[in-house]
Motif scaffolding. Structure first.
Motif, PDB file in Angstrom:
ATOM      1  N   GLN A  36      38.413  38.844  42.757  1.00 44.42           N
ATOM      2  CA  GLN A  36      38.658  37.424  42.529  1.00 44.42           C
ATOM      3  C   GLN A  36      38.090  37.068  41.161  1.00 44.42           C
ATOM      4  O   GLN A  36      36.939  37.397  40.844  1.00 44.42           O
ATOM      5  N   VAL A  37      38.919  36.389  40.329  1.00 40.91           N
ATOM      6  CA  VAL A  37      38.610  36.187  38.918  1.00 40.91           C
ATOM      7  C   VAL A  37      38.846  34.741  38.510  1.00 40.91           C
ATOM      8  O   VAL A  37      39.835  34.131  38.926  1.00 40.91           O
ATOM      9  N   VAL A  38      37.947  34.193  37.686  1.00 43.58           N
ATOM     10  CA  VAL A  38      38.179  32.924  37.004  1.00 43.58           C
ATOM     11  C   VAL A  38      38.976  33.273  35.753  1.00 43.58           C
ATOM     12  O   VAL A  38      38.497  34.021  34.893  1.00 43.58           O
ATOM     13  N   PHE A  56      41.983  35.592  29.599  1.00 44.73           N
ATOM     14  CA  PHE A  56      40.842  36.435  29.920  1.00 44.73           C
ATOM     15  C   PHE A  56      40.339  36.052  31.298  1.00 44.73           C
ATOM     16  O   PHE A  56      40.707  35.005  31.834  1.00 44.73           O
ATOM     17  N   GLY A  57      39.477  36.876  31.846  1.00 44.18           N
ATOM     18  CA  GLY A  57      38.913  36.570  33.143  1.00 44.18           C
ATOM     19  C   GLY A  57      37.493  37.061  33.260  1.00 44.18           C
ATOM     20  O   GLY A  57      37.051  37.952  32.532  1.00 44.18           O
ATOM     21  N   LEU A  58      36.785  36.436  34.198  1.00 48.91           N
ATOM     22  CA  LEU A  58      35.443  36.859  34.589  1.00 48.91           C
ATOM     23  C   LEU A  58      35.401  36.890  36.110  1.00 48.91           C
ATOM     24  O   LEU A  58      35.994  36.019  36.759  1.00 48.91           O
ATOM     25  N   THR A  85      32.008  36.082  40.904  1.00 51.83           N
ATOM     26  CA  THR A  85      30.593  36.260  41.217  1.00 51.83           C
ATOM     27  C   THR A  85      29.684  36.061  40.009  1.00 51.83           C
ATOM     28  O   THR A  85      28.491  35.833  40.178  1.00 51.83           O
ATOM     29  N   SER A  86      30.235  36.131  38.776  1.00 51.80           N
ATOM     30  CA  SER A  86      29.393  35.945  37.595  1.00 51.80           C
ATOM     31  C   SER A  86      29.449  34.528  37.039  1.00 51.80           C
ATOM     32  O   SER A  86      28.674  34.180  36.152  1.00 51.80           O
ATOM     33  N   VAL A  87      30.348  33.689  37.553  1.00 56.41           N
ATOM     34  CA  VAL A  87      30.486  32.314  37.070  1.00 56.41           C
ATOM     35  C   VAL A  87      29.782  31.380  38.047  1.00 56.41           C
ATOM     36  O   VAL A  87      30.195  31.244  39.196  1.00 56.41           O
ATOM     37  N   ARG A  88      28.706  30.752  37.566  1.00 59.12           N
ATOM     38  CA  ARG A  88      27.948  29.853  38.437  1.00 59.12           C
ATOM     39  C   ARG A  88      28.630  28.504  38.587  1.00 59.12           C
ATOM     40  O   ARG A  88      28.685  27.933  39.669  1.00 59.12           O
ATOM     41  N   GLU A  89      29.146  27.970  37.469  1.00 51.60           N
ATOM     42  CA  GLU A  89      29.842  26.687  37.528  1.00 51.60           C
ATOM     43  C   GLU A  89      30.699  26.488  36.297  1.00 51.60           C
ATOM     44  O   GLU A  89      30.544  27.188  35.297  1.00 51.60           O
ATOM     45  N   VAL A 136      41.622  30.215  39.519  1.00 54.29           N
ATOM     46  CA  VAL A 136      40.883  31.300  40.157  1.00 54.29           C
ATOM     47  C   VAL A 136      41.930  32.103  40.903  1.00 54.29           C
ATOM     48  O   VAL A 136      42.656  31.550  41.742  1.00 54.29           O
ATOM     49  N   SER A 137      42.043  33.382  40.564  1.00 54.61           N
ATOM     50  CA  SER A 137      43.088  34.228  41.134  1.00 54.61           C
ATOM     51  C   SER A 137      42.479  35.461  41.780  1.00 54.61           C
ATOM     52  O   SER A 137      41.448  35.959  41.336  1.00 54.61           O
ATOM     53  N   THR A 138      43.154  35.944  42.793  1.00 55.32           N
ATOM     54  CA  THR A 138      42.798  37.214  43.400  1.00 55.32           C
ATOM     55  C   THR A 138      43.798  38.250  42.926  1.00 55.32           C
ATOM     56  O   THR A 138      45.013  38.048  43.042  1.00 55.32           O
ATOM     57  N   PHE A 139      43.286  39.338  42.366  1.00 58.44           N
ATOM     58  CA  PHE A 139      44.123  40.429  41.885  1.00 58.44           C
ATOM     59  C   PHE A 139      43.988  41.596  42.846  1.00 58.44           C
ATOM     60  O   PHE A 139      42.868  42.022  43.165  1.00 58.44           O
ATOM     61  N   ALA A 140      45.125  42.091  43.298  1.00 59.09           N
ATOM     62  CA  ALA A 140      45.136  43.245  44.197  1.00 59.09           C
ATOM     63  C   ALA A 140      44.622  44.474  43.454  1.00 59.09           C
ATOM     64  O   ALA A 140      44.763  44.578  42.229  1.00 59.09           O
TER      65      ALA A 140
END
Length: 164
Positions: A9-11, A20-22, A25-29, A104-108
């Protein structure tokens, strides 16, 4: 990188025309853009400090840090507050200024590819993986590597810890 065979799961955010994505779990807010308190003699990509819930957080222009042309903030400009491993038990929080947050996306797991080592504008060590979204790509950044040792050998993370 992701554990073998697991979705991630990525922002997803934009810098210029690129995505780009992170890891979530590493993005607090995610915050609306705000001006930073300038710090003298700082690198051009270090905007200064901002207050996040009573803490002084170093704010970084991610475009400039990645070698892209700087741009003026817009109504879509956001600050991603991320936590990096620090020197000790406390993580270091950074505010990354991005042009816009897309989703926020989930990548398989089968859409996650290793970062190609072909050079270019970004060092492949700063990109953890390439994520496929249809015919488009999202570069999954490794923020700890992006803010590791600088070109002159200085530890950028240690510098931030001293400024904050």
């Amino acid at each position: 990188m992701t554990a073998a065979g697991q979705d991630i799961q990525v922002v997803v955010f934009g810098l210029g025309e690129e995505e780009f994505g992170l890891p979530v779990t590493s993005v607090r807010e995610i915050l609306d853009h705000r001006p930073a308190y300038r710090v003298p003699d700082a690198p051009s990509w270090f905007l200064g400090l901002t207050d996040v819930r009573g803490l002084s957080v170093p704010m970084v222009d991610l475009r400039a840090r990645m070698g892209m042309m700087q741009s003026e903030p817009t109504v879509a400009t956001r600050i991603l507050v991320v936590d990096l491993p620090g020197r000790g038990s406390e993580p270091l929080s950074l505010g990354l200024v991005v042009d816009r947050v897309l989703d926020v996306s989930t990548f398989a797991a089968d859409s996650v590819e290793a970062s190609p080592g072909i050079g270019g504008r970004w060092q492949s060590s700063q990109i953890e993986a390439i994520l496929r979204r249809g015919a488009d790509f999202v570069a999954l950044l490794n923020v700890a590597r992006l803010f590791g040792a600088g070109d002159d050998g200085d530890d950028i993370i240690a510098s931030f810890a001293m400024a904050a």
